[in-house]
Scaffold this active site. Structure first.
Site, PDB file in Angstrom:
ATOM      1  CG  ASN A   1      24.563  -2.028  20.810  1.00 39.19           C
ATOM      2  OD1 ASN A   1      23.699  -2.141  21.667  1.00 39.19           O
ATOM      3  ND2 ASN A   1      25.843  -1.969  21.096  1.00 39.19           N
ATOM      4  CG  MET A   2      20.321  -6.703  20.036  1.00 38.59           C
ATOM      5  SD  MET A   2      19.506  -6.244  18.502  1.00 38.59           S
ATOM      6  CE  MET A   2      17.801  -6.505  18.926  1.00 38.59           C
TER       7      MET A   2
ATOM      8  CG  HIS B   1      33.885  -4.767  21.058  1.00 35.07           C
ATOM      9  ND1 HIS B   1      33.815  -3.598  20.336  1.00 35.07           N
ATOM     10  CD2 HIS B   1      32.615  -5.052  21.454  1.00 35.07           C
ATOM     11  CE1 HIS B   1      32.552  -3.194  20.296  1.00 35.07           C
ATOM     12  NE2 HIS B   1      31.804  -4.041  20.963  1.00 35.07           N
TER      13      HIS B   1
ATOM     14  CE  LYS C   1      32.737  -6.433  17.411  1.00 33.82           C
ATOM     15  NZ  LYS C   1      31.575  -7.292  17.141  1.00 33.82           N
TER      16      LYS C   1
HETATM   17  N1  LIG Z   1      23.507  -6.871  17.993  1.00 35.44           N
HETATM   18  C1  LIG Z   1      24.042  -6.930  19.223  1.00 35.44           C
HETATM   19  O1  LIG Z   1      23.621  -6.219  20.164  1.00 35.44           O
HETATM   20  C2  LIG Z   1      25.183  -7.869  19.466  1.00 35.44           C
HETATM   21  C3  LIG Z   1      25.729  -8.016  20.757  1.00 35.44           C
HETATM   22  C4  LIG Z   1      26.748  -8.947  20.953  1.00 35.44           C
HETATM   23  C5  LIG Z   1      27.224  -9.693  19.875  1.00 35.44           C
HETATM   24  N2  LIG Z   1      26.670  -9.492  18.633  1.00 35.44           N
HETATM   25  C6  LIG Z   1      27.097 -10.286  17.473  1.00 35.44           C
HETATM   26  O2  LIG Z   1      26.529 -11.578  17.589  1.00 35.44           O
HETATM   27  C7  LIG Z   1      27.363 -12.526  16.897  1.00 35.44           C
HETATM   28  C8  LIG Z   1      27.678 -13.693  17.819  1.00 35.44           C
HETATM   29  O3  LIG Z   1      28.474 -13.209  18.884  1.00 35.44           O
HETATM   30  P1  LIG Z   1      29.113 -14.225  19.966  1.00 35.44           P
HETATM   31  O4  LIG Z   1      29.994 -13.395  20.814  1.00 35.44           O
HETATM   32  O5  LIG Z   1      28.051 -15.052  20.586  1.00 35.44           O
HETATM   33  O6  LIG Z   1      30.004 -15.144  19.003  1.00 35.44           O
HETATM   34  P2  LIG Z   1      30.423 -16.677  19.224  1.00 35.44           P
HETATM   35  O7  LIG Z   1      31.531 -16.926  18.265  1.00 35.44           O
HETATM   36  O8  LIG Z   1      30.642 -16.948  20.663  1.00 35.44           O
HETATM   37  O9  LIG Z   1      29.105 -17.500  18.781  1.00 35.44           O
HETATM   38  C9  LIG Z   1      28.734 -17.743  17.455  1.00 35.44           C
HETATM   39  C10 LIG Z   1      28.089 -19.126  17.415  1.00 35.44           C
HETATM   40  O10 LIG Z   1      27.580 -19.355  16.097  1.00 35.44           O
HETATM   41  C11 LIG Z   1      27.822 -20.722  15.796  1.00 35.44           C
HETATM   42  N3  LIG Z   1      27.776 -20.940  14.347  1.00 35.44           N
HETATM   43  C12 LIG Z   1      28.788 -20.961  13.450  1.00 35.44           C
HETATM   44  N4  LIG Z   1      28.309 -21.197  12.202  1.00 35.44           N
HETATM   45  C13 LIG Z   1      26.968 -21.329  12.337  1.00 35.44           C
HETATM   46  C14 LIG Z   1      25.910 -21.582  11.419  1.00 35.44           C
HETATM   47  N5  LIG Z   1      26.138 -21.721  10.102  1.00 35.44           N
HETATM   48  N6  LIG Z   1      24.639 -21.653  11.910  1.00 35.44           N
HETATM   49  C15 LIG Z   1      24.387 -21.484  13.236  1.00 35.44           C
HETATM   50  N7  LIG Z   1      25.358 -21.249  14.151  1.00 35.44           N
HETATM   51  C16 LIG Z   1      26.626 -21.171  13.697  1.00 35.44           C
HETATM   52  C17 LIG Z   1      29.187 -21.016  16.397  1.00 35.44           C
HETATM   53  O11 LIG Z   1      29.373 -22.418  16.576  1.00 35.44           O
HETATM   54  C18 LIG Z   1      29.077 -20.270  17.723  1.00 35.44           C
HETATM   55  O12 LIG Z   1      28.572 -21.106  18.748  1.00 35.44           O
HETATM   56  C19 LIG Z   1      28.582 -11.717  16.438  1.00 35.44           C
HETATM   57  O13 LIG Z   1      28.394 -11.307  15.100  1.00 35.44           O
HETATM   58  C20 LIG Z   1      28.589 -10.508  17.366  1.00 35.44           C
HETATM   59  O14 LIG Z   1      29.242  -9.385  16.820  1.00 35.44           O
HETATM   60  C21 LIG Z   1      25.677  -8.621  18.421  1.00 35.44           C
END
Ligand SMILES: NC(=O)c1ccc[n+]([C@@H]2O[C@H](COP(=O)([O-])OP(=O)(O)OC[C@H]3O[C@@H](n4cnc5c(N)ncnc54)[C@H](O)[C@@H]3O)[C@@H](O)[C@H]2O)c1
Length: 248
Positions: free
Chosen positions: A111-112, A141, A145
């Site tokens: 979480n950022m 969520h 998710k």
């Molecule tokens: N750390 C944080 O604060 C925070 C906040 C929000 C979401 N997240 C995390 O971030 C991640 C992404 O979330 P999202 O809602 O954007 O998901 P999402 O499914 O909308 O996006 C993921 C993207 O990754 C792409 N992808 C798939 N395989 C790939 C690969 N091998 N290389 C590069 N790209 C690839 C997909 O095509 C998709 O566009 C999740 O794990 C989520 O839990 C973290």
């Protein structure tokens, strides 16, 4: 700051593209997304990170667990600091991240957001101040998710455990589970609609309950945190960094 964005076509990728537009000092020089249409971007987007040739100051990752090996190979070979925001990593992934951090600066956080990082500190304090309380973590969520419990819920469990090491997570409860044991920390995942992210930590005692709660209203807070973390990592020695290093 020149950024390589992995997961560029996802929800958080698009949010990060938008967020970076309000930082004149930031420029996304390349994106990686296995499935996105490269024509939808005003920077080059590759299906495989190995194809990226652009120079960059940091990599920001909001993609999927499976992208991790390629990302770690790329950043260790190219010596590009990385902000890993993807959640759902297993122990093997964490070990690989730790190994890679011996040769390049990495910040990984489930979480950022600034608020959640303050919440982590408050949970640690409350767990120490209320040693007899039953602690339960509830996260909510959106229905898209894919991992549960959230990376943030796991961080909240670790924050409570840092004050009460005896705590053992119990994920959901079903059937004849028996009486609640004092060392349990219950973790519950609620999914539905478009909820950006809600985390509650309840400290339940006889006749009184303390609840600490954070609600994310906009995904932009995660992108802003990732950009801030990227700036922080530039010029840092190899190692594993956290958002508390960034936020102080
Ligand atoms: N750390 C944080 O604060 C925070 C906040 C929000 C979401 N997240 C995390 O971030 C991640 C992404 O979330 P999202 O809602 O954007 O998901 P999402 O499914 O909308 O996006 C993921 C993207 O990754 C792409 N992808 C798939 N395989 C790939 C690969 N091998 N290389 C590069 N790209 C690839 C997909 O095509 C998709 O566009 C999740 O794990 C989520 O839990 C973290």
């Amino acid at each position: 700051m020149r950024i390589i964005l992995t997961g560029a076509g996802g929800t958080m990728g698009k949010t990060t593209v938008n967020a970076s537009a309000s930082h004149p000092e930031c420029r996304i020089v390349a994106g990686v997304d296995k499935f996105a249409d490269p024509k939808a971007f005003d920077f080059p987007v590759y299906t495989d990170i190995a194809l990226v040739t652009e120079e960059a100051d940091c990599l920001i990752d909001f993609s999927v667990k499976d992208a991790l090996p390629g990302i770690l190979k790329f950043i260790t070979e190219r010596k590009i600091p990385a902000v890993l925001c993807t959640t759902g990593y297993d122990d093997e992934d964490i070990a690989a991240i730790n190994k890679a951090s011996e040769s390049v600066a990495i910040l990984r956080s489930g979480n950022m957001s600034q608020g959640i990082n303050a919440l982590l500190k408050l949970v640690k304090e409350a767990a120490a101040a209320l040693p007899g309380a039953d602690i339960e973590v509830i996260e909510t969520h959106h229905h898209n998710k894919s991992d549960a419990p959230s990376g943030t819920a796991k961080m909240l469990v670790e924050a409570a455990k840092s004050a009460r090491p005896e705590l053992v997570p119990v994920y959901g409860r079903e059937g004849l589970v028996g009486k609640r044991k004092p060392e349990e920390i219950g973790v519950h995942a609620v999914r539905g609609g478009s909820v950006v992210g809600k985390h509650e930590v309840m400290f339940i005692m006889n006749n009184e309950v303390v609840t600490l709660k954070h609600e994310a209203e906009n995904k932009g807070i995660f992108s802003e945190g990732a950009i801030r973390a990227g700036k922080f990592l530039i010029g840092k020695a190899p190692g594993l960094y956290s958002m508390s290093d960034v936020l102080g």
